[in-house]
Design an enzyme around this catalytic site. Structure first.
Site, PDB file in Angstrom:
ATOM      1  N   LYS A  22     -11.315  20.701  37.774  1.00  0.00           N
ATOM      2  CA  LYS A  22     -10.935  21.953  38.461  1.00  0.00           C
ATOM      3  C   LYS A  22     -10.841  23.109  37.459  1.00  0.00           C
ATOM      4  O   LYS A  22     -11.375  24.186  37.682  1.00  0.00           O
ATOM      5  CB  LYS A  22      -9.569  21.775  39.145  1.00  0.00           C
ATOM      6  CG  LYS A  22      -8.936  23.091  39.577  1.00  0.00           C
ATOM      7  CD  LYS A  22      -7.600  22.903  40.244  1.00  0.00           C
ATOM      8  CE  LYS A  22      -6.408  22.841  39.334  1.00  0.00           C
ATOM      9  NZ  LYS A  22      -5.913  24.142  38.832  1.00  0.00           N
ATOM     10  N   ASN A  23     -10.157  22.866  36.353  1.00  0.00           N
ATOM     11  CA  ASN A  23      -9.882  23.971  35.431  1.00  0.00           C
ATOM     12  C   ASN A  23     -11.084  24.365  34.569  1.00  0.00           C
ATOM     13  O   ASN A  23     -11.045  25.385  33.886  1.00  0.00           O
ATOM     14  CB  ASN A  23      -8.653  23.655  34.569  1.00  0.00           C
ATOM     15  CG  ASN A  23      -7.383  23.735  35.400  1.00  0.00           C
ATOM     16  OD1 ASN A  23      -7.401  24.248  36.526  1.00  0.00           O
ATOM     17  ND2 ASN A  23      -6.280  23.223  34.862  1.00  0.00           N
ATOM     18  N   ARG A  92      -4.148  31.738  39.924  1.00  0.00           N
ATOM     19  CA  ARG A  92      -4.242  32.416  38.646  1.00  0.00           C
ATOM     20  C   ARG A  92      -5.640  32.346  38.015  1.00  0.00           C
ATOM     21  O   ARG A  92      -6.068  33.258  37.311  1.00  0.00           O
ATOM     22  CB  ARG A  92      -3.222  31.772  37.706  1.00  0.00           C
ATOM     23  CG  ARG A  92      -2.994  32.568  36.475  1.00  0.00           C
ATOM     24  CD  ARG A  92      -1.915  31.934  35.651  1.00  0.00           C
ATOM     25  NE  ARG A  92      -1.874  32.534  34.346  1.00  0.00           N
ATOM     26  CZ  ARG A  92      -1.238  33.656  34.081  1.00  0.00           C
ATOM     27  NH1 ARG A  92      -0.577  34.273  35.007  1.00  0.00           N
ATOM     28  NH2 ARG A  92      -1.260  34.161  32.865  1.00  0.00           N
ATOM     29  N   CYS A 116       4.756  32.251  39.106  1.00  0.00           N
ATOM     30  CA  CYS A 116       4.754  31.122  40.033  1.00  0.00           C
ATOM     31  C   CYS A 116       5.860  30.157  39.630  1.00  0.00           C
ATOM     32  O   CYS A 116       6.570  30.403  38.658  1.00  0.00           O
ATOM     33  CB  CYS A 116       3.400  30.438  40.065  1.00  0.00           C
ATOM     34  SG  CYS A 116       3.028  29.534  38.594  1.00  0.00           S
ATOM     35  N   ARG A 121       4.459  33.451  33.506  1.00  0.00           N
ATOM     36  CA  ARG A 121       3.016  33.509  33.306  1.00  0.00           C
ATOM     37  C   ARG A 121       2.455  34.933  33.155  1.00  0.00           C
ATOM     38  O   ARG A 121       1.740  35.440  34.021  1.00  0.00           O
ATOM     39  CB  ARG A 121       2.299  32.742  34.424  1.00  0.00           C
ATOM     40  CG  ARG A 121       2.796  31.309  34.519  1.00  0.00           C
ATOM     41  CD  ARG A 121       1.981  30.475  35.459  1.00  0.00           C
ATOM     42  NE  ARG A 121       0.736  30.031  34.858  1.00  0.00           N
ATOM     43  CZ  ARG A 121      -0.203  29.374  35.526  1.00  0.00           C
ATOM     44  NH1 ARG A 121      -0.044  29.128  36.793  1.00  0.00           N
ATOM     45  NH2 ARG A 121      -1.294  28.972  34.923  1.00  0.00           N
ATOM     46  N   ASP A 307       0.058  19.715  32.036  1.00  0.00           N
ATOM     47  CA  ASP A 307      -0.385  19.361  33.395  1.00  0.00           C
ATOM     48  C   ASP A 307      -0.185  17.880  33.716  1.00  0.00           C
ATOM     49  O   ASP A 307      -0.455  17.453  34.842  1.00  0.00           O
ATOM     50  CB  ASP A 307      -1.864  19.749  33.591  1.00  0.00           C
ATOM     51  CG  ASP A 307      -2.044  21.253  33.688  1.00  0.00           C
ATOM     52  OD1 ASP A 307      -1.037  21.973  33.833  1.00  0.00           O
ATOM     53  OD2 ASP A 307      -3.203  21.719  33.603  1.00  0.00           O
ATOM     54  N   VAL A 329       4.917  24.272  26.449  1.00  0.00           N
ATOM     55  CA  VAL A 329       3.909  25.208  26.951  1.00  0.00           C
ATOM     56  C   VAL A 329       4.484  26.044  28.098  1.00  0.00           C
ATOM     57  O   VAL A 329       4.383  27.266  28.104  1.00  0.00           O
ATOM     58  CB  VAL A 329       2.627  24.457  27.388  1.00  0.00           C
ATOM     59  CG1 VAL A 329       1.583  25.445  27.916  1.00  0.00           C
ATOM     60  CG2 VAL A 329       2.047  23.669  26.225  1.00  0.00           C
ATOM     61  N   ARG A 399      -5.020  21.812  46.436  1.00  0.00           N
ATOM     62  CA  ARG A 399      -5.544  22.779  45.473  1.00  0.00           C
ATOM     63  C   ARG A 399      -6.243  22.081  44.314  1.00  0.00           C
ATOM     64  O   ARG A 399      -7.120  22.661  43.690  1.00  0.00           O
ATOM     65  CB  ARG A 399      -4.401  23.627  44.882  1.00  0.00           C
ATOM     66  CG  ARG A 399      -3.781  24.567  45.857  1.00  0.00           C
ATOM     67  CD  ARG A 399      -2.794  25.450  45.157  1.00  0.00           C
ATOM     68  NE  ARG A 399      -3.442  26.171  44.071  1.00  0.00           N
ATOM     69  CZ  ARG A 399      -2.821  26.980  43.233  1.00  0.00           C
ATOM     70  NH1 ARG A 399      -1.533  27.196  43.365  1.00  0.00           N
ATOM     71  NH2 ARG A 399      -3.467  27.604  42.280  1.00  0.00           N
TER      72      ARG A 399
HETATM   73  C1  EPZ Z   1      -4.296  27.042  32.347  1.00  0.00           C
HETATM   74  O1  EPZ Z   1      -3.460  28.095  32.811  1.00  0.00           O
HETATM   75  C2  EPZ Z   1      -4.426  26.069  33.499  1.00  0.00           C
HETATM   76  N1  EPZ Z   1      -4.983  26.758  34.653  1.00  0.00           N
HETATM   77  C3  EPZ Z   1      -3.062  25.478  33.839  1.00  0.00           C
HETATM   78  O2  EPZ Z   1      -3.264  24.464  34.820  1.00  0.00           O
HETATM   79  C4  EPZ Z   1      -2.462  24.816  32.589  1.00  0.00           C
HETATM   80  O3  EPZ Z   1      -1.167  24.356  32.877  1.00  0.00           O
HETATM   81  C5  EPZ Z   1      -2.424  25.815  31.438  1.00  0.00           C
HETATM   82  O4  EPZ Z   1      -3.731  26.388  31.210  1.00  0.00           O
HETATM   83  C6  EPZ Z   1      -1.948  25.197  30.127  1.00  0.00           C
HETATM   84  O5  EPZ Z   1      -2.794  24.145  29.771  1.00  0.00           O
HETATM   85  C7  EPZ Z   1      -6.293  26.918  34.761  1.00  0.00           C
HETATM   86  O6  EPZ Z   1      -7.065  26.564  33.889  1.00  0.00           O
HETATM   87  C8  EPZ Z   1      -6.802  27.512  36.029  1.00  0.00           C
HETATM   88  P1  EPZ Z   1      -2.084  29.503  29.432  1.00  0.00           P
HETATM   89  P2  EPZ Z   1      -3.297  29.418  31.928  1.00  0.00           P
HETATM   90  O7  EPZ Z   1      -2.453  30.934  29.430  1.00  0.00           O
HETATM   91  O8  EPZ Z   1      -4.534  29.654  31.157  1.00  0.00           O
HETATM   92  C9  EPZ Z   1       1.712  31.822  27.872  1.00  0.00           C
HETATM   93  C10 EPZ Z   1      -2.803  23.246  36.781  1.00  0.00           C
HETATM   94  O9  EPZ Z   1      -1.816  22.606  37.224  1.00  0.00           O
HETATM   95  N2  EPZ Z   1       0.912  33.043  28.054  1.00  0.00           N
HETATM   96  O10 EPZ Z   1      -2.838  28.584  28.535  1.00  0.00           O
HETATM   97  O11 EPZ Z   1      -2.826  30.486  32.823  1.00  0.00           O
HETATM   98  C11 EPZ Z   1       2.012  31.124  29.181  1.00  0.00           C
HETATM   99  O12 EPZ Z   1       3.112  31.714  29.860  1.00  0.00           O
HETATM  100  C12 EPZ Z   1      -2.612  24.583  36.090  1.00  0.00           C
HETATM  101  O13 EPZ Z   1      -3.973  22.874  36.924  1.00  0.00           O
HETATM  102  C13 EPZ Z   1       1.385  34.232  27.565  1.00  0.00           C
HETATM  103  O14 EPZ Z   1       2.474  34.314  26.996  1.00  0.00           O
HETATM  104  O15 EPZ Z   1      -2.166  28.984  30.940  1.00  0.00           O
HETATM  105  C14 EPZ Z   1       2.266  29.722  28.711  1.00  0.00           C
HETATM  106  O16 EPZ Z   1       3.567  29.599  28.201  1.00  0.00           O
HETATM  107  C15 EPZ Z   1      -1.251  25.119  36.160  1.00  0.00           C
HETATM  108  N3  EPZ Z   1       0.607  35.345  27.733  1.00  0.00           N
HETATM  109  C16 EPZ Z   1       1.266  29.552  27.567  1.00  0.00           C
HETATM  110  O17 EPZ Z   1       0.944  30.886  27.151  1.00  0.00           O
HETATM  111  C17 EPZ Z   1      -0.613  35.305  28.348  1.00  0.00           C
HETATM  112  O18 EPZ Z   1      -1.250  36.359  28.445  1.00  0.00           O
HETATM  113  C18 EPZ Z   1      -0.014  28.830  27.936  1.00  0.00           C
HETATM  114  O19 EPZ Z   1      -0.519  29.353  29.161  1.00  0.00           O
HETATM  115  C19 EPZ Z   1      -1.080  34.082  28.818  1.00  0.00           C
HETATM  116  C20 EPZ Z   1      -0.298  32.964  28.645  1.00  0.00           C
END
Ligand code: EPZ
Length: 420
Positions: A22-23, A92, A116, A121, A307, A329, A399
C-alpha cells in the site's frame, strides 16, 4: 457500518499470498503525474486508500482504470493544480501529489492532510525540502500554495525530530527528478517503499542514485516517460500475518514476500522463540507452544516499523511475562491499548512507552477499531483470544489490508463480516 466477528483460539495453517505494498502504491501513483505518457502498474492492492488516490488522480485530470490489481494511467486532458480537501484530508498519502504537481505545472494548491489518531503529523519537512529547491510556499485557508517557475537542485538535510520522513522524502524526490541540476537529499528515508518509488522513477527515465540509503542524489532530467511497473510486496501486511501466526501458535507460509525487508521482525520473533525459515520468495513461520516476552522500540527503517508496533503489542499481551514497547516514530500511537485491555490485556502507558504484563489468555470482547494498524492488532488479539470478538468500525482495515477475512479464513480462522 460493517463489523468483524472472530471466534478465536484456533490455530492457523496453510499459505497466504502477500499483496502489493500500500505505502509504495500511493506515492508511485502520485508519480504518474510527472509524465503525460501512459503508465501501467501491476500488483496494486485493492484497498480504500488506493481507490482514494485513484479518485484524486482523476480529479487532477488523469484517466485511470483499475482492473484485477492493474492500474493504467493516461492523460487525455490538461493536468489541474488543485488537490481538494475532501480527498487529501481522508488520507495522508495523497499529500505527495504536491511535489509532482509543483514541478510539472510550476504551481500547486494542495489541501493540508491534518492530524490523525496516531499523532499530530506535521508537514514541515515536505515544505522545507521543496523550499530548498526554490519553491515559494504559503499556507492559506488549510491549503498549501506552492509556486516555482523552475525548481533548482540543492544539497539539503531532510531529517526531523523523529528521524527521516517517508512521504517528505517521496515528495522532494519526485520534485527533484524534473528540477534543474543536482539535488542531494541527506537523511532521506530508507524504507523499501521509498526505494520502490525511486525504482519506478528510474524506470521512467529519472537519474537517481543511492535509493535505499540515507543519501539520495538526483540529477534533474527534462522529461519522464511512461512505463510498466510491478509494485513490491507489502512488508507490513506480511509482518501482520507472521505476528498472527505467533499469537495463535500456528505454522504458516507467506508467499510473495521479501525476507530481507522483515529482518528486524524476524529477529524479534526468533527472540520470542518462534522458528522462521526463508524459502524462495517465501517465509515459513513455525510456532512453539510457549512464546517468550520480548521488548521492542520502533525506529525508521531498518529499525522495527511503527506500523507493526500495535500488532506486536497484541502478541505480547497474550504472552505471559513483562515486555516494554516504545514508539520513537509516533510517540502517541497507543490508542489500541484501551481496546486490548478490554480483552483482558494488562497494558499501561507512560509517555511513549507501553508496559505490557502479558496474560496466558485473552478473552473475546466488543472492541472499536481506531486506525489501520490498531485494527490489525485487534484482529490478532481476537484470533488468539478465547471466545467471540466483535470489532466495530472496521472501515479502517479496508484502507490497508486486501481481502483480510478471506486470507485468514483460508488459513482456517473463523472470521466473518456482518453488516449492522
Ligand atoms: C508513512 O507516513 C506511512 N504512510 C505510515 O504508514 C508510516 O507509519 C510512516 O511513514 C512511518 O513509517 C504512508 O506511506 C502512506 P513520516 P508519513 O513522515 O510519511 C514526523 C500506515 O499505517 N514528521 O515518515 O506521513 C512525523 O510526525 C501508515 O500504513 C515531521 O515531524 O510518516 C513522525 O513522527 C500510518 N514533519 C515522523 O516524522 C514532517 O513534515 C515520521 O513520519 C513529516 C513527518
Amino acid at each position: 457500518m460493517d463489523k468483524l466477528i472472530i471466534e478465536g483460539h484456533k490455530t492457523l495453517k496453510g499459505e497466504v499470498r502477500v499483496s502489493g505494498s500500500k505505502n509504495a502504491t500511493l506515492p508511485i501513483l502520485a508519480a504518474t503525474l510527472l509524465t503525460d505518457e501512459p503508465c501501467e502498474i501491476c500488483n496494486i492492492p485493492k484497498l480504500r486508500d488506493t481507490l482514494t488516490m485513484i479518485k484524486l488522480l482523476r480529479s487532477l485530470g488523469k484517466t485511470v482504470e483499475f482492473k484485477k490489481n492493474r492500474v493504467t494511467v493516461t492523460s487525455k486532458e490538461a493536468l489541474k493544480s488543485v488537490a481538494d480537501y475532501k480527498l487529501v484530508s481522508t488520507m495522508r498519502g495523497s499529500f505527495c501529489v504536491l511535489g509532482p504537481l509543483l514541478v510539472k505545472l510550476k504551481q500547486a494548491r494542495v489541501s493540508l492532510p491534518g492530524g490523525c489518531v496516531i499523532g499530530i503529523r506535521p508537514v514541515d519537512l515536505h515544505l522545507k525540502g521543496l523550499k530548498a529547491l526554490g519553491a515559494k510556499i504559503e499556507v492559506e485557508n488549510g491549503y498549501v500554495i506552492a509556486k516555482a517557475r523552475q525548481l533548482k537542485g540543492d544539497h539539503l538535510y531532510l531529517g526531523g525530530a523523529f528521524g527521516p520522513s517517508v512521504l517528505a522524502t517521496a515528495n522532494v524526490l519526485m520534485a527533484a527528478t524534473l528540477a534543474k541540476g543536482t539535488t542531494i537529499i541527506e537523511s532521506a528515508a530508507c524504507e523499501p517503499e521509498v526505494e520502490d518509488l525511486a525504482n519506478f522513477l528510474i524506470a521512467m527515465g529519472a537519474n537517481i542514485q543511492g535509493q535505499g540509503s540515507p543519501r539520495l542524489t538526483v540529477k534533474g532530467v527534462k522529461k519522464l516517460k511512461g512505463v510498466r511497473y510491478d509494485i513490491g510486496p507489502d512488508r507490513i501486511e506480511a509482518g501482520t500475518y507472521m505476528i498472527a501466526a505467533a499469537a495463535t501458535k500456528s505454522n504458516i507460509t507467506l508467499k510473495n514476500v521479501d525476507y530481507s525487508q522483515l529482518l528486524v521482525l524476524i529477529d524479534k520473533l526468533k527472540e520470542s522463540g518462534v522458528k522462521i525459515e526463508k524459502g524462495h520468495n517465501a517465509i515459513h513461520v513455525k510456532c512453539v507452544k510457549t512464546i517468550r516476552p520480548t521488548s521492542i522500540t520502533t525506529y525508521p527503517y531498518p529499525g522495527f516499523p511503527t506500523d507493526l508496533q500495535a500488532q506486536f503489542m497484541a502478541l505480547m499481551a497474550a504472552t505471559p511475562g513483562v515486555s516494554v514497547i516504545t514508539d520513537k516514530v509516533f510517540p502517541d500511537r497507543f490508542i489500541h491499548i484501551a481496546e486490548l485491555n478490554r480483552m483482558g490485556a494488562n497494558i499501561r502507558r507512560e509517555g511513549s512507552v507501553a508496559i505490557v504484563e502479558g496474560r496466558k489468555t485473552l478473552y473475546g470482547a466488543q472492541v472499536m477499531a481506531s486506525d489501520l494498524r490498531a485494527s490489525a492488532a485487534l484482529v490478532i488479539a481476537g484470533l488468539a483470544a478465547k471466545g467471540r470478538t466483535e470489532i466495530h468500525r472496521i472501515y479502517h482495515l479496508d484502507r490497508g489490508y486486501e481481502g483480510l477475512e478471506q486470507k485468514f479464513s483460508e488459513l482456517g480462522a473463523k472470521i466473518y463480516r456482518e453488516k449492522i
